[in-house]
Design an enzyme around this catalytic site. Sequence first.
Site, short mmCIF file in Angstrom:
data_model
loop_
_atom_site.label_atom_id
_atom_site.label_comp_id
_atom_site.label_asym_id
_atom_site.label_seq_id
_atom_site.Cartn_x
_atom_site.Cartn_y
_atom_site.Cartn_z
CG HIS A 34 -23.16 -8.89 23.83
ND1 HIS A 34 -23.36 -7.72 24.52
CD2 HIS A 34 -24.39 -9.43 23.65
CE1 HIS A 34 -24.65 -7.54 24.71
NE2 HIS A 34 -25.30 -8.56 24.22
CG HIS A 37 -24.33 -9.68 28.40
ND1 HIS A 37 -24.32 -10.27 27.15
CD2 HIS A 37 -25.62 -9.70 28.81
CE1 HIS A 37 -25.54 -10.62 26.82
NE2 HIS A 37 -26.36 -10.29 27.79
CB VAL A 179 -22.64 -1.57 24.91
CG1 VAL A 179 -21.24 -1.66 24.31
CG2 VAL A 179 -22.55 -1.22 26.40
#
Length: 282
Positions: A34, A37, A179
Amino acid sequence: MKQVTTGAGLRLALEEANSLGRRRVLVPTMGALHRGHLALVKRAREEAGPDGIVVVSLFVNPIQFDRGADLDAYPRPLESDLAHCQAAGVDVLFAPDVAEMYHPDRSVTVSETCLSRGLCGATRPGHFDGVCTVVLKLFLLSACHAAVFGEKDFQQLAVIRRMVRDLDVPVEILAFPTVREPDGLAMSSRNVRLTPDHRADAPRIHRALMQSARLTDVAAILDAARKEITASTFARIDYLELVDAGTLQPITSLSHPALLAAAVFYGDVRLIDHVLVLPIIC
Ligand code: PAF
């Protein structure tokens, strides 16, 4: 992008880079990539430089799962992972299978025995032995100079740093901030397994941690966070703890930087998150 599935293939793919002395930076993942990463891959590229080599490993490591059902349900969208890596400019993708990584009679495990005891280590027995063992193997196989890990797995990062320090592993560990989705939910490969109702509710974990971290008393912080999470009809707390951010031991007063950390189940999907709590210096 070179795609390899064996240790020998990886060595071959890296041979040229080795002989030219280029910096090799590893991003270890379990796939289901995602935006979190991809931010790690971007950080790896910055670290490697344009001539360096960015290696992504993609391996759902069975020995770090404490529940067979969780391992079986772990998403494995190989085609989209390959496309993400290609688009992100990854040089080498290492995607071994279990037989390639583990001998059937393997008998060596790497154990960290202090930082890994509480939090996820307490509720997922053997988890960090599995993480340390596979991460050390990936470091050795890729002969990387540096590796990038997400701060979302704060305890994992601390345990890996300790392993590297204690075993003199010549790999620089780089951390990248968590994130988040626009609504605050920390990005995780497990998020795709949430039902729509659970997905809509899950940002409460981050909200609960952020709001309660503004308080100044340990009991009040834990109480406020627990109330906000358990106000949900879906969420079930696995753990909620306030620990020293360095030792990861529970604290009774806020005199040092602390970590307010939670693991919360939505159905059988377990999500983790944390915030740092800094002491107020008067
Ligand atoms: O954070 C993960 O995805 C995994 O724990 C890791 C570091 C790739 C080891 O399997």
